[in-house]
Design an enzyme around this catalytic site. Structure first.
Site: not given
Ligand code: PMP
Length: 405
Positions: A122, A199, A202, A225, A363
């Site tokens: 991401h 990270d 997910q 999440k 993203c």
């Molecule tokens: N890493 C991953 C793998 C994600 O899916 C996301 C959110 N889509 C993020 C980071 C960022 O998370 P947040 O917007 O809650 O900070």
């Protein structure tokens, strides 16, 4: 066994209608819905005992501080951290990665040093490292993935070098659904003394979060999440790392003693919690983790596996539908495109049928670039989704195809 009717009644928003149709919520990768118990918990903070944490001597401040530290213990236990001092609250995954990239970068990264990420990250696990590279003159190296959506681990081993200072990889790809084999990333890095950041944005909600068993050095995730409130997240770090890192923000509560000549910092984890924290969010997150435990992490995982198998079979049976991310180890996220139909058109028509999916790059632009596409439609499921909803998605997609044929 999860009683799906009971579980769905825990989530008021799932009873909603969109354009007169029952809502089918397949955008759990972006954010999950909240059970009533979490909403009640946050409401209770403000209606029963709200006071700023770690500050007052009065009863309400004490009660809020106790609930906040109780939430920290719930997170510790949920991710199996060795100690509460290793659990820092932040605004979310993005906040946590930026904090580590800044702080770790200040202490350990110099010109010419290397940082390894993967091609399936991401943007939140790419851009903070790029900013660091610009600041320090270090170099970003990228582990590629193959067309099935699995990381190329042989290439990874070749990237590890005496210049590598940290490896930062996702636990699960938000765009492809791939579950990354973390042991195979972490063990070779550790053999060379290199720390690994995971990270977990997910991963944590699908049952994989045991930081001691993973032996990762940093683990980050977002409350929203995992059925918790927005604006709260976690930055876990092994004590041996966190204790040596400089704070990334200065302000109230993160200090021990302040004078104009010299300021000393508070102990862990408070050194990294400057200013008034989102304590109501943290307490809500604690309740969300309780909820997940009450449902049972194995039960959630079993149900989600069943949903993934059914959805994969149903969607694969549709002619002209291509799935991106075909790893043998996946969470229940399906990214797809329909032949000659733009992802936005698919997403907009599905929306009119009451089906919420995500469209675009998620993203994760490098993932799209890998396949030479602009984006996908992503259906990200979780335990409160049903087989009936998957059937409705299948029928909805067939309708989209027939409208364009
Ligand atoms: N890493 C991953 C793998 C994600 O899916 C996301 C959110 N889509 C993020 C980071 C960022 O998370 P947040 O917007 O809650 O900070």
């Amino acid at each position: 066994m999860i009683d799906i009717d009971v579980v769905r009644s825990d989530f008021p928003v799932l009873q909603k209608k969109v354009y007169g149709k029952p809502l089918i919520y397949f955008d759990n990768g972006a954010t999950t819905q909240k059970p009533l118990c979490v909403l009640d918990e946050v409401r209770k903070v403000y209606t029963d005992y709200n006071g700023n944490v770690h500050r007052g001597v009065h009863a309400m401040s004490d009660q809020t501080s106790e609930a906040y530290e109780g939430a920290r213990e719930k997170v510790r236990s949920f991710i199996n951290a060795a100690g509460r001092e290793e659990v820092v609250f932040t605004s979310g995954t993005t906040g946590s990665i930026n904090a580590i990239a800044y702080s770790f970068g200040e202490r350990y990264i110099n010109q010419g040093d290397e940082i390894i990420v993967s091609e399936m990250e991401h943007h939140a696990n790419i851009v903070p490292w790029q900013i660091l590279c610009q600041r320090k003159g270090s170099v970003l190296k990228v582990i590629p993935f193959n067309d099935r959506g699995d990381l190329n681990l042989e290439e990874y081993l070749k990237l590890l070098s005496p210049k590598t200072r940290i490896v930062a990889v996702t636990q699960v790809s938000n765009a492809l659904g791939t579950i990354v084999p973390l042991k195979e990333i972490i063990e070779p890095a550790h053999a060379m003394g290199i720390p690994v950041l995971v990270d977990g944005a997910q991963g944590v909600q699908h049952g994989f979060a045991d930081v001691q068993s993973l032996d990762c050095d940093f683990y980050v995730f977002s409350g929203h999440k995992i059925y918790g409130p927005t604006g709260i997240g976690v930055m876990y770090g092994k004590e041996k790392w966190l204790s040596g890192l400089p704070p990334y923000q200065g302000g109230g509560d993160m200090v021990d003693r302040v004078t104009f000549e010299k300021t000393t910092y508070n102990e862990l984890p408070f050194k990294f919690e400057a200013g008034t924290m989102n304590y109501a969010g943290a307490i809500g997150l604690g309740r969300a983790l309780d909820y997940v435990k009450e449902l049972g992490r194995d039960e959630i995982s079993d149900r989600e596996k069943t949903l993934l198998a059914y959805a994969t079979e149903r969607l694969s049976s549709i002619q002209g539908l291509r799935i991106f991310g075909q790893s043998d180890r996946k969470i229940c996220t399906i990214s797809f495109l329909l032949d000659n139909i733009h992802q936005y058109d698919t997403g907009m028509i599905l929306d009119k049928l009451g089906i919420a999916v995500r469209t675009g790059t998620h993203c994760a632009q490098p993932v799209m670039e890998h396949y030479g596409i602009e984006g996908t439609v992503r259906a990200s499921l979780c335990f409160y989704n049903t087989i009936g909803e998957i059937d409705a998605l299948g029928t909805g997609i067939e309708k989209v195809i027939s409208m364009f044929s």
